[in-house]
Design a protein around this motif. Structure first.
Motif: not given
Length: 165
Positions: A101-105, A124-126
């Motif tokens: 999901g965070p990759l959408l950023l 990094i969030w991933l």
């Protein structure tokens, strides 16, 4: 659809419950595959707007699915067999799908900085989300989950580098 968005939002905030839900769900792997495919489908939209053809879309989505399978497997192997965790590969796959999901950023961040750097923060969030997935799916301590996530991610980066030549 809103259930998946809520699930991804809670997972991105590193809440325990979405990872546990995906691990225990009888159709967690199938749901995870849909999540990963949809996220990669959205990530390729800017390229499609710039004129890329549908082959690029299919290739990017399949690449994302392949990456999910490999990353999940590497984290599973390290966490389960080297760090003596519990759980299954399917549980790790299901839980780790929420990490994407965070990759959408990367899309809005790329509007302001270079595309290469735009993927750094979401990556990094991933990794943080994979850490949480390993804790839940493999029943690892925070420290062992961190080792499994970092080791699996590092191995995946090496594999990607080798395959890109």
């Amino acid at each position: 659809m809103s259930t998946y968005v809520d699930l991804l939002w809670r997972a991105a905030r590193l809440r325990r419950d979405p990872y546990l839900r995906m691990t225990l769900a009888p159709d967690g792997v199938a749901d995870g595959a849909l999540i990963v495919a949809a996220i990669h489908g959205v990530l390729v939209v800017p390229a499609l707007i710039r004129g890329a053809d549908l082959v690029v879309l299919v290739r990017f989505v399949l690449s994302g699915m392949f990456g999910w399978l490999i990353l999940s497997g590497l984290v599973y192997l390290i966490g389960r067999h080297l760090l003596e965790g519990y759980g299954s590969y399917q549980g790790m796959m299901a839980a780790s799908s929420l990490a994407y999901g965070p990759l959408l950023l990367a899309i809005p961040i790329a509007l302001f900085i270079d595309v290469g750097f735009a993927s750094l923060i979401p990556s990094i969030w991933l990794l943080a989300c994979v850490w949480m997935a390993a804790q839940q799916a493999l029943e690892l301590s925070k420290e062992h989950a961190a080792l499994a996530a970092i080791g699996g991610y590092a191995a995946w980066v090496i594999i990607q580098t080798i395959l890109s030549f």
